[in-house]
Scaffold this motif. Structure first.
Motif, PDB file in Angstrom:
ATOM      1  N   GLY A 147       0.826  -1.192   0.200  1.00 40.25           N
ATOM      2  CA  GLY A 147       0.080  -0.149  -0.493  1.00 40.25           C
ATOM      3  C   GLY A 147       0.743   0.823   0.209  1.00 40.25           C
ATOM      4  N   ASN A 148       0.225   2.709   0.117  1.00 39.76           N
ATOM      5  CA  ASN A 148       0.371   3.791  -0.421  1.00 39.76           C
ATOM      6  C   ASN A 148       0.851   4.730   1.210  1.00 39.76           C
ATOM      7  OD1 ASN A 148       1.765   2.985  -3.291  1.00 39.76           O
ATOM      8  ND2 ASN A 148      -0.411   3.476  -3.511  1.00 39.76           N
ATOM      9  N   ASP A 149       0.451   3.878   2.085  1.00 39.76           N
ATOM     10  CA  ASP A 149      -0.243   5.063   3.506  1.00 39.76           C
ATOM     11  C   ASP A 149       0.675   5.498   3.908  1.00 39.76           C
ATOM     12  OD1 ASP A 149      -2.068   6.465   5.515  1.00 39.76           O
ATOM     13  OD2 ASP A 149      -2.530   4.227   6.220  1.00 39.76           O
ATOM     14  N   PRO A 150       1.049   6.512   3.723  1.00 41.13           N
ATOM     15  CA  PRO A 150       1.993   6.685   4.732  1.00 41.13           C
ATOM     16  C   PRO A 150       1.818   7.281   5.807  1.00 41.13           C
ATOM     17  CG  PRO A 150       1.580   9.250   4.197  1.00 41.13           C
ATOM     18  CD  PRO A 150       0.433   8.385   3.736  1.00 41.13           C
ATOM     19  N   SER A 151       1.284   6.820   6.802  1.00 42.16           N
ATOM     20  CA  SER A 151       0.288   6.716   8.144  1.00 42.16           C
ATOM     21  C   SER A 151       0.682   5.599   8.553  1.00 42.16           C
ATOM     22  CB  SER A 151      -0.468   7.626   8.842  1.00 42.16           C
ATOM     23  OG  SER A 151      -1.586   6.442   8.651  1.00 42.16           O
ATOM     24  N   ARG A 152       1.465   4.234   8.103  1.00 40.04           N
ATOM     25  CA  ARG A 152       1.590   3.148   8.658  1.00 40.04           C
ATOM     26  C   ARG A 152       2.856   3.446   9.017  1.00 40.04           C
ATOM     27  NH1 ARG A 152       3.746  -0.582   5.922  1.00 40.04           N
ATOM     28  NH2 ARG A 152       3.437   0.556   3.586  1.00 40.04           N
ATOM     29  N   PRO A 153       2.491   2.242  10.196  1.00 35.14           N
ATOM     30  CA  PRO A 153       4.313   2.104  10.856  1.00 35.14           C
ATOM     31  C   PRO A 153       5.194   1.241   9.954  1.00 35.14           C
ATOM     32  CG  PRO A 153       2.203   1.378  12.125  1.00 35.14           C
ATOM     33  CD  PRO A 153       1.980   1.452  10.848  1.00 35.14           C
ATOM     34  N   VAL A 154       6.334   1.802  10.155  1.00 40.22           N
ATOM     35  CA  VAL A 154       7.411   0.991   9.463  1.00 40.22           C
ATOM     36  C   VAL A 154       8.319   0.279  10.006  1.00 40.22           C
ATOM     37  CG1 VAL A 154       9.890   1.621   8.013  1.00 40.22           C
ATOM     38  CG2 VAL A 154       8.071   2.885   7.299  1.00 40.22           C
ATOM     39  N   CYS A 155       8.922   0.735  11.598  1.00 38.05           N
ATOM     40  CA  CYS A 155       9.518   0.292  12.134  1.00 38.05           C
ATOM     41  C   CYS A 155       8.859   0.358  13.842  1.00 38.05           C
ATOM     42  CB  CYS A 155      10.620   0.057  12.816  1.00 38.05           C
ATOM     43  SG  CYS A 155      11.321   2.256  12.361  1.00 38.05           S
ATOM     44  N   ILE A 156       9.344  -0.162  15.279  1.00 37.08           N
ATOM     45  CA  ILE A 156       8.941   0.478  16.534  1.00 37.08           C
ATOM     46  C   ILE A 156      10.556  -0.035  17.030  1.00 37.08           C
ATOM     47  CG2 ILE A 156       8.239  -0.682  18.797  1.00 37.08           C
ATOM     48  CD1 ILE A 156       5.340  -1.265  16.853  1.00 37.08           C
ATOM     49  N   ILE A 157      11.197   0.906  17.432  1.00 37.11           N
ATOM     50  CA  ILE A 157      12.391   0.872  18.314  1.00 37.11           C
ATOM     51  C   ILE A 157      11.950   0.561  18.993  1.00 37.11           C
ATOM     52  CG2 ILE A 157      14.821   1.440  18.356  1.00 37.11           C
ATOM     53  CD1 ILE A 157      14.007   2.868  15.271  1.00 37.11           C
ATOM     54  N   PRO A 158      12.334  -0.598  20.289  1.00 40.21           N
ATOM     55  CA  PRO A 158      12.299  -0.947  21.469  1.00 40.21           C
ATOM     56  C   PRO A 158      13.401  -0.226  22.058  1.00 40.21           C
ATOM     57  CG  PRO A 158      11.950  -3.087  20.700  1.00 40.21           C
ATOM     58  CD  PRO A 158      12.986  -2.265  19.215  1.00 40.21           C
ATOM     59  N   THR A 159      12.819   0.103  23.370  1.00 34.68           N
ATOM     60  CA  THR A 159      14.167   1.029  24.089  1.00 34.68           C
ATOM     61  C   THR A 159      13.350   1.403  25.722  1.00 34.68           C
ATOM     62  OG1 THR A 159      14.975   3.676  24.237  1.00 34.68           O
ATOM     63  CG2 THR A 159      13.211   3.430  23.586  1.00 34.68           C
ATOM     64  N   SER A 160      14.195   1.520  26.629  1.00 36.51           N
ATOM     65  CA  SER A 160      13.991   0.877  27.944  1.00 36.51           C
ATOM     66  C   SER A 160      14.218   2.914  28.823  1.00 36.51           C
ATOM     67  CB  SER A 160      15.341  -0.059  28.783  1.00 36.51           C
ATOM     68  OG  SER A 160      16.233   0.029  28.906  1.00 36.51           O
ATOM     69  N   GLY A 161      15.044   3.298  27.948  1.00 36.63           N
ATOM     70  CA  GLY A 161      15.385   4.924  28.519  1.00 36.63           C
ATOM     71  C   GLY A 161      16.757   4.534  29.442  1.00 36.63           C
ATOM     72  N   SER A 162      15.960   5.300  30.705  1.00 34.09           N
ATOM     73  CA  SER A 162      16.886   5.603  31.815  1.00 34.09           C
ATOM     74  C   SER A 162      15.967   5.033  32.603  1.00 34.09           C
ATOM     75  CB  SER A 162      17.055   6.934  33.009  1.00 34.09           C
ATOM     76  OG  SER A 162      15.805   7.536  32.888  1.00 34.09           O
ATOM     77  N   THR A 163      14.674   3.695  32.915  1.00 33.76           N
ATOM     78  CA  THR A 163      13.535   2.902  33.566  1.00 33.76           C
ATOM     79  C   THR A 163      14.053   2.250  33.245  1.00 33.76           C
ATOM     80  OG1 THR A 163      12.043   2.707  31.488  1.00 33.76           O
ATOM     81  CG2 THR A 163      11.631   4.700  32.850  1.00 33.76           C
ATOM     82  N   ARG A 488      23.913   3.617  34.749  1.00 33.52           N
ATOM     83  CA  ARG A 488      23.089   2.198  35.607  1.00 33.52           C
ATOM     84  C   ARG A 488      23.084   1.044  35.760  1.00 33.52           C
ATOM     85  NH1 ARG A 488      18.868  -0.339  31.986  1.00 33.52           N
ATOM     86  NH2 ARG A 488      18.267   1.803  32.008  1.00 33.52           N
ATOM     87  N   ALA A 489      24.805   0.622  35.391  1.00 34.09           N
ATOM     88  CA  ALA A 489      25.654  -0.342  35.573  1.00 34.09           C
ATOM     89  C   ALA A 489      26.791   0.332  36.699  1.00 34.09           C
ATOM     90  CB  ALA A 489      26.597  -0.640  34.016  1.00 34.09           C
ATOM     91  N   LEU A 490      26.733   1.472  36.390  1.00 32.69           N
ATOM     92  CA  LEU A 490      28.259   2.208  37.093  1.00 32.69           C
ATOM     93  C   LEU A 490      27.013   2.942  38.358  1.00 32.69           C
ATOM     94  CD1 LEU A 490      29.668   4.744  34.433  1.00 32.69           C
ATOM     95  CD2 LEU A 490      30.663   2.724  35.914  1.00 32.69           C
ATOM     96  N   ARG A 491      25.983   2.712  38.696  1.00 34.10           N
ATOM     97  CA  ARG A 491      25.390   3.194  39.617  1.00 34.10           C
ATOM     98  C   ARG A 491      24.719   1.647  40.803  1.00 34.10           C
ATOM     99  NH1 ARG A 491      22.271   6.217  36.226  1.00 34.10           N
ATOM    100  NH2 ARG A 491      22.417   8.793  36.432  1.00 34.10           N
ATOM    101  N   GLN A 492      24.609   0.795  39.793  1.00 39.83           N
ATOM    102  CA  GLN A 492      24.663  -0.289  40.574  1.00 39.83           C
ATOM    103  C   GLN A 492      26.696  -1.163  41.017  1.00 39.83           C
ATOM    104  OE1 GLN A 492      23.719  -2.820  37.569  1.00 39.83           O
ATOM    105  NE2 GLN A 492      21.276  -2.604  38.009  1.00 39.83           N
ATOM    106  N   GLU A 493      27.560  -0.810  40.411  1.00 32.48           N
ATOM    107  CA  GLU A 493      28.375  -1.070  40.756  1.00 32.48           C
ATOM    108  C   GLU A 493      28.994  -0.717  42.239  1.00 32.48           C
ATOM    109  OE1 GLU A 493      33.438  -1.493  39.031  1.00 32.48           O
ATOM    110  OE2 GLU A 493      31.421  -0.902  37.279  1.00 32.48           O
TER     111      GLU A 493
END
Length: 508
Positions: A147-163, A488-493
C-alpha cells in the motif's frame, strides 16, 4: 509525503541504478539489483511463514548483510520491523516479546538460542527463523501490496531509556521521509552519498540514520560488522566514504591511532558525532585532517538527530549542538511550558516532521511525552544569545546537592577537558551534609592527583558543581550497545563511594 512510502524510494533507485553498489559488509557487496532481489526473496519467505501486513517481526543479530536484508524484507511485506538488541538476555528479550507480540523473530546463528529461550514463557511465541537462509531462493508465492499509506508504521524501536522498562517507539513512513527530507536540506552532501555505518542496527542511529536514510536518499552503505578503529579508518580512505556518524568513542579511538595523521580522510564531507561529551581537543584533531566534526543532538523518539550544527559553529562552540532544524523546532522550556530566556536551563522540547508517532500501545505515556505536538525529551539544555543549544544533562540525570541542581553532562565535559582523562562519568553519591553530591569516575592516561581534577573543575564551574569524590578506574567504563556510557551499571557497581573514597571538603 502524501501517498508515498520508504519502499517507493528504494524501488526507484533500484530501477535507476541497478548495477550501482548499494550495500556492503566486510568482503561482500550488493548492487541495487542484487539487494532488491534478495529483499524480495526474504519477503516471500516471511509471507510463507505466515507474516502479514501489520504484524510485528523482530530481527536479532549483529551488523550484517543478512540483518539488513531481513529488515528490508519485513518492510516489503507490509509488516512492522522490530529491531532487537543483540546484547539482550533471554529475560530481557521476553519482556520485549510481551510488549510487541511479534509473530516471528529472524535471528542470526549466535543469537538463535537466546531468541528461542525467550519464548519459553510466552503463550503465543513467535516463530524463530534463520537470518542466514531467509533470502535463499526456495519459497514461492505472490507478495502482498504493502500500500501507499504514509501513516502506516515502518518500525517499532524498543527502548528502555533510563527506566529499564521496555517501550516501543513507533515510526511511520511519513515521519521517516519527513526527517530524511529535512536532513537533505541541512546537509545536501548527504544526497547520493557513500556512508560508513558503525552503529548497531538495533538502534535508531544505526537503523535509521546509518542505513535507511542513505538508501532512501540514493546513496550506498558500507557496514562494519565488528568495530576496529584501524579498519574503519582504512575503509574511509580506500572506499572514499563521504558521510558517517557515531558516538564520541569511535572518533577518539581513530584519532589515537599512530596512522591517523598520515591517512587521507579528505573524502569525508558530513560527519556527525554525539552520545557523549565532545572535547575541543577531539574537534581540533579531526580538523587538522580536514574533517569537521558536527555535534548533532537527538534521541530515539526524534529519529536520533534533530540538530545539525555547521562546521563553523562546531569549531567556535564545541559545546554546542546547533540551533535546531530547518523544519524542526527545538525549544528550551520551563516547568510551565514557557520558553526560557537565553542562559536559563530548561527541558528540551522538539516539534517537527521526524518526531515519532508515539509509544506502541501506551496512550498515557504517548500523551505525556508527545502531547500537544511537542516531544518532551527529558533532556536539559540552555540557549545562548545566538540561539546555540548546549546540553547540560538529563532531568533524570541530575544531582540535587543541598537544593542545587548539578547536571552530570556539564561536569563530565569539564573533566574531559583535561588531556590526561580518557573517560569520565558523573553519578550521585549519598552525602550527610548535602543529601547527594557528585562523584566522578575516571580512567586516565597515567597518574594524576584527585585534587587536581577537583581544582580543575572549580576553576571552570561554580564551586558546588565540583566533584567531592574522584574514583579512578583501570578498566574502561561500561557501555551500552550504542556505545554510550552505561550509567545504570555504574550506579549498581558504586553503591558505597562515601565509605571507600576520600571526600573533598565543602565547596564554596
Amino acid at each position: 509525503m502524501r501517498d508515498t512510502t520508504v519502499l517507493h524510494a528504494l524501488r526507484a533507485w533500484s530501477v535507476r541504478r541497478p548495477d550501482v553498489p548499494a550495500l556492503s559488509c566486510d568482503d561482500t557487496s550488493l548492487t541495487w539489483s542484487d539487494l532488491t532481489a534478495a529483499v524480495d526473496r526474504a519477503a516471500t519467505r516471511l509471507v510463507a511463514e505466515g507474516v502479514r501486513p501489520g504484524d510485528r517481526v523482530g530481527v536479532l543479530g549483529g551488523l550484517s548483510l543478512d540483518w539488513a536484508i531481513a529488515a528490508l524484507g519485513v518492510i516489503r511485506t507490509g509488516a512492522v520491523l522490530c529491531p532487537l538488541n543483540e546484547r539482550h538476555t533471554a529475560a530481557e528479550l521476553e519482556r520485549v516479546y510481551r510488549k510487541l507480540s511479534p509473530v516471528a523473530v529472524v535471528a542470526a546463528e549466535p543469537n538463535r538460542e537466546v531468541a528461542q529461550l525467550a519464548c519459553k514463557e510466552i503463550d503465543t511465541p513467535p516463530k524463530v527463523l534463520d537470518s542466514e537462509t531467509l533470502s535463499v531462493a526456495g519459497s514461492e508465492g505472490a507478495l502482498p501490496d504493502p500500500g501507499n499509506d504514509p501513516s502506516r508504521p515502518v518500525c517499532i524501536i524498543p527502548t528502555s531509556g533510563s527506566t529499564g522498562t521496555p517501550k516501543g517507539v513507533v515510526y511511520t513512513h511519513e515521519s521517516l521521509l519527513g526527517a530524511f527530507f529535512e536532513w537533505s536540506l541541512q546537509a545536501p552532501d548527504l544526497l547520493g552519498a557513500h556512508t560508513l555505518n558503525l552503529s548497531s542496527l538495533s538502534f535508531a542511529a544505526g537503523l535509521l540514520n546509518g542505513f535507511l536514510a542513505p538508501l532512501v536518499l540514493g546513496g550506498s552503505v558500507t557496514m562494519l560488522s565488528k568495530w576496529d578503529p584501524q579498519v574503519a579508518m582504512d575503509l574511509i580512505a580506500s572506499e572514499h566514504i563521504a558521510t558517517m556518524a557515531g558516538t564520541t568513542i569511535f572518533f577518539e579511538q581513530m584519532a589515537a591511532l599512530p596512522t591517523f595523521a598520515t591517512t587521507d580522510l579528505s573524502s569525508l564531507k558530513v560527519v556527525f558525532i554525539g552520545g557523549n561529551p565532545v572535547t575541543r581537543e577531539l574537534i581540533d584533531a579531526w580538523a587538522a585532517q580536514g574533517v569537521g566534526l558536527r555535534q548533532a543532538y537527538g534521541l530515539t523518539e526524534s529519529l536520533s538527530m534533530v540538530t545539525f550544527p555547521t562546521v563553523d559553529m562546531s569549531v567556535r562552540k564545541p559545546e554546542s549542538v546547533g540551533v535546531g532544524g530547518i523544519l524542526t523546532r527545538v525549544e528550551i522550556m520551563d516547568a510551565d511550558g514557557a520558553p526560557c530566556q537565553a542562559g536559563t536551563p530548561g527541558e528540551i522540547w522538539i516539534a517537527g516532521p521526524g518526531v515519532a508517532r508515539g509509544y506502541w500501545q501506551d496512550e498515557k505515556l504517548t500523551e505525556e511525552t508527545f502531547g500537544g505536538g511537542w516531544l518532551r525529551t527529558g533532556d536539559v539544555g540552555v540557549k545562548d544569545e545566538e540561539g546555540a543549544i548546549r546540553i547540560v544533562g538529563r532531568t533524570k540525570d541530575v544531582i540535587i546537592s543541598g537544593g542545587m541542581n548539578i547536571y552530570a553532562a556539564e561536569l563530565e565535559r569539564a573533566v574531559l577537558e583535561m588531556p590526561e582523562v580518557l573517560e569520565a562519568a558523573v553519578i550521585g553519591a549519598p552525602d550527610d551534609e548535602f543529601g547527594e553530591t557528585p562523584a566522578v569516575l575516571v580512567r586516565t592516561a597515567g597518574e594524576i592527583p584527585a585534587r587536581r581534577i577537583v581544582d580543575h573543575c572549580r576553576l571552570r564551574l561554580s564551586g558546588y558543581k565540583a566533584p567531592r569524590y574522584v574514583v579512578f578506574r583501570d578498566t574502561p567504563l561500561p557501555r551500552t550497545a550504542s556505545m554510550k556510557i552505561d550509567k545504570r551499571a555504574l550506579r549498581q557497581e558504586y553503591t558505597e563511594i562515601p565509605a571507600r573514597y576520600e571526600r573533598f571538603g565543602r565547596a564554596s
